[in-house]
Write a protein that holds these residues in place. Structure first.
Motif, PDB file in Angstrom:
ATOM      1  N   THR A 166      49.633  41.737  39.945  1.00  0.00           N
ATOM      2  CA  THR A 166      49.186  41.657  41.342  1.00  0.00           C
ATOM      3  C   THR A 166      48.323  40.426  41.610  1.00  0.00           C
ATOM      4  N   GLY A 167      47.669  39.901  40.575  1.00  0.00           N
ATOM      5  CA  GLY A 167      46.753  38.775  40.758  1.00  0.00           C
ATOM      6  C   GLY A 167      47.422  37.536  41.316  1.00  0.00           C
ATOM      7  N   ARG A 168      48.690  37.317  40.961  1.00  0.00           N
ATOM      8  CA  ARG A 168      49.366  36.113  41.444  1.00  0.00           C
ATOM      9  C   ARG A 168      49.612  36.148  42.955  1.00  0.00           C
ATOM     10  N   PHE A 169      49.441  37.323  43.567  1.00  0.00           N
ATOM     11  CA  PHE A 169      49.613  37.427  45.018  1.00  0.00           C
ATOM     12  C   PHE A 169      48.287  37.278  45.761  1.00  0.00           C
ATOM     13  N   ILE A 170      47.195  37.121  45.024  1.00  0.00           N
ATOM     14  CA  ILE A 170      45.863  37.025  45.636  1.00  0.00           C
ATOM     15  C   ILE A 170      45.338  35.616  45.386  1.00  0.00           C
ATOM     16  N   GLY A 171      45.425  34.795  46.408  1.00  0.00           N
ATOM     17  CA  GLY A 171      45.137  33.372  46.293  1.00  0.00           C
ATOM     18  C   GLY A 171      43.902  32.977  45.494  1.00  0.00           C
ATOM     19  N   PRO A 172      42.713  33.451  45.852  1.00  0.00           N
ATOM     20  CA  PRO A 172      41.503  32.952  45.191  1.00  0.00           C
ATOM     21  C   PRO A 172      41.396  33.243  43.693  1.00  0.00           C
ATOM     22  N   ILE A 173      42.051  34.304  43.224  1.00  0.00           N
ATOM     23  CA  ILE A 173      41.920  34.608  41.790  1.00  0.00           C
ATOM     24  C   ILE A 173      43.199  34.316  41.014  1.00  0.00           C
ATOM     25  N   ARG A 174      44.250  33.913  41.718  1.00  0.00           N
ATOM     26  CA  ARG A 174      45.536  33.713  41.052  1.00  0.00           C
ATOM     27  C   ARG A 174      45.463  32.773  39.855  1.00  0.00           C
ATOM     28  N   PRO A 175      44.830  31.604  39.968  1.00  0.00           N
ATOM     29  CA  PRO A 175      44.839  30.691  38.820  1.00  0.00           C
ATOM     30  C   PRO A 175      43.857  31.076  37.708  1.00  0.00           C
ATOM     31  N   VAL A 176      43.023  32.101  37.960  1.00  0.00           N
ATOM     32  CA  VAL A 176      41.978  32.437  36.992  1.00  0.00           C
ATOM     33  C   VAL A 176      42.358  33.617  36.111  1.00  0.00           C
ATOM     34  N   VAL A 177      43.087  34.581  36.665  1.00  0.00           N
ATOM     35  CA  VAL A 177      43.354  35.823  35.931  1.00  0.00           C
ATOM     36  C   VAL A 177      44.093  35.593  34.604  1.00  0.00           C
TER      37      VAL A 177
END
Length: 196
Positions: free
Chosen positions: A113-124
């Protein structure tokens, strides 16, 4: 090859571009600085207007997203807890804190799901690697969520581009592409200034 008559060379450049932007916006740290969605929107409108096949467009974007998350995970594995000493995260610790909290709460689902949430996508994915997530779990989640992201974002944008192509002529489409790119760059600059 459609109304805009994209040459094979031009189509190849567009496919390389969607692969590259999809990968870069998934990379740890770098993805926080790149206006990925705006750039992907502009590229996808151009691809749809040029009649690049949808399946090929989504496949290239999916491959880029898969690789970007994979590289971030491997960087996290290699860095481990030392990721906290990276200069970017020392200056902006909230990005890492949010990513860690999200990963600790959702585990394998954070990759999906993280890749669909812009601000945390590159960090997860970086956090998942640093916190020693099972590689088997990560690559499984990455393999499932990358095509889902490609369909949700790129296919939807492509269909929007087809609607534009059928409604507007080339100068209007070119103006819309230029405007979308400009807005994406302005938003990126404003967001980066705010975080500084």
């Amino acid at each position: 090859m459609g109304e805009i008559n994209v040459s094979e060379w031009g189509a190849g450049l567009l496919l390389l571009a969607v692969f590259s932007i999809s990968m870069v916006e998934s990379l740890a740290v770098v993805g926080l600085l790149v206006p990925g969605i705006g750039l992907l929107l502009a590229l996808t409108l151009a691809a749809a207007a040029g009649d690049i096949p949808l399946w090929l467009w989504v496949a290239c974007g999916t491959a880029g997203a898969f690789l970007g998350d994979g590289v971030s995970f491997l960087l996290g594995q290699r860095a481990g807890p030392a990721v906290h000493r990276w200069r970017f995260f020392q200056r902006h610790p909230h990005w890492l804190t949010r990513g860690e909290a999200f990963f600790q709460r959702w585990g394998i689902w954070s990759i999906m799901t993280g890749r669909f949430i812009g601000p945390i996508r590159p960090v997860v994915p970086l956090v998942a690697g640093a916190m020693r997530m099972s590689p088997r779990q990560f690559w499984f989640a990455n393999a499932i969520s990358s095509p889902a992201w490609g369909m949700a974002y790129l296919a939807t944008m492509y269909w929007l581009g087809e609607a534009f192509r059928d409604t507007f002529d080339l100068p209007v489409i070119a103006s819309l592409l230029a405007f979308a790119t400009l807005i994406a760059l302005v938003v990126s600059v404003l967001v980066n200034q705010r975080h500084r």
